[in-house]
Each structure stands twice: as structure tokens, then as C-alpha cells.
Design a protein around this motif. Sequence first.
Motif, PDB file in Angstrom:
ATOM      1  N   LEU A  24       0.784  -0.961  -0.168  1.00 35.51           N
ATOM      2  CA  LEU A  24      -0.134  -0.020  -0.142  1.00 35.51           C
ATOM      3  C   LEU A  24       0.868   1.217   0.007  1.00 35.51           C
ATOM      4  O   LEU A  24       0.537   2.238  -0.706  1.00 35.51           O
ATOM      5  CB  LEU A  24      -1.038   0.056   1.255  1.00 35.51           C
ATOM      6  N   VAL A  25       1.877   1.182   0.678  1.00 39.91           N
ATOM      7  CA  VAL A  25       2.728   2.309   0.856  1.00 39.91           C
ATOM      8  C   VAL A  25       3.675   2.381  -0.441  1.00 39.91           C
ATOM      9  O   VAL A  25       3.576   3.615  -1.168  1.00 39.91           O
ATOM     10  CB  VAL A  25       4.019   2.133   1.991  1.00 39.91           C
ATOM     11  N   LEU A  26       3.942   1.459  -0.965  1.00 39.38           N
ATOM     12  CA  LEU A  26       4.734   1.533  -2.559  1.00 39.38           C
ATOM     13  C   LEU A  26       3.578   2.224  -3.326  1.00 39.38           C
ATOM     14  O   LEU A  26       4.150   2.951  -4.126  1.00 39.38           O
ATOM     15  CB  LEU A  26       5.067   0.470  -2.808  1.00 39.38           C
ATOM     16  N   ASP A  27       2.471   1.597  -3.537  1.00 37.35           N
ATOM     17  CA  ASP A  27       1.602   2.253  -4.489  1.00 37.35           C
ATOM     18  C   ASP A  27       1.230   3.446  -3.935  1.00 37.35           C
ATOM     19  O   ASP A  27       1.097   4.417  -5.192  1.00 37.35           O
ATOM     20  CB  ASP A  27       0.179   1.355  -4.199  1.00 37.35           C
ATOM     21  N   THR A  28       0.964   4.117  -2.773  1.00 35.37           N
ATOM     22  CA  THR A  28       0.766   5.467  -2.675  1.00 35.37           C
ATOM     23  C   THR A  28       2.004   6.237  -3.038  1.00 35.37           C
ATOM     24  O   THR A  28       1.760   7.517  -3.715  1.00 35.37           O
ATOM     25  CB  THR A  28       0.372   5.494  -1.170  1.00 35.37           C
ATOM     26  N   ILE A  29       3.116   5.873  -2.869  1.00 39.15           N
ATOM     27  CA  ILE A  29       4.195   6.574  -3.393  1.00 39.15           C
ATOM     28  C   ILE A  29       4.494   6.793  -4.768  1.00 39.15           C
ATOM     29  O   ILE A  29       4.631   7.840  -5.253  1.00 39.15           O
ATOM     30  CB  ILE A  29       5.609   6.099  -2.787  1.00 39.15           C
ATOM     31  N   ARG A  30       4.251   5.672  -5.311  1.00 40.11           N
ATOM     32  CA  ARG A  30       4.181   5.386  -6.942  1.00 40.11           C
ATOM     33  C   ARG A  30       3.087   6.267  -7.611  1.00 40.11           C
ATOM     34  O   ARG A  30       3.225   7.270  -8.490  1.00 40.11           O
ATOM     35  CB  ARG A  30       4.152   4.181  -7.431  1.00 40.11           C
TER      36      ARG A  30
END
Length: 56
Positions: A24-30
Motif C-alpha cells: 500500500l505504501v509503495l502504491d501510494t508513493i508511486r
Amino acid sequence: MFLGVLHDSQAPRYEKQLDNVEELVLDTIRRKKGVHITKKELHLILEALYEFRVID
């Protein structure tokens, strides 16, 4: 009766939840921030923030 409490069966579930949070964090950052990083790079960033006591 207490086998479920004493048995270490919660660790895999915790690890799955932690992996979901990382995704989820990676998706948000991306998506929202437009920064494309890998999970390895995310771990390096989190380690640095932990070292400087920015996060616990």
C-alpha cells in the motif's frame, strides 16, 4: 485449549499484514507522489529514517 495462544501461528499472518502495508505504501508513493521505487529501496529509506529516530 491454550494451544492457539501458545503456538506461534500468528507470525505468518503478521508478516502477511506487514507485506500488505508495504504494498500500500509503495502504491501510494508511486501513484500519488509519482516516485517509482522498489521494495528494497523502500526498506533502505525506512532503515535510514529509523536510524535518525524519525520513525519507530
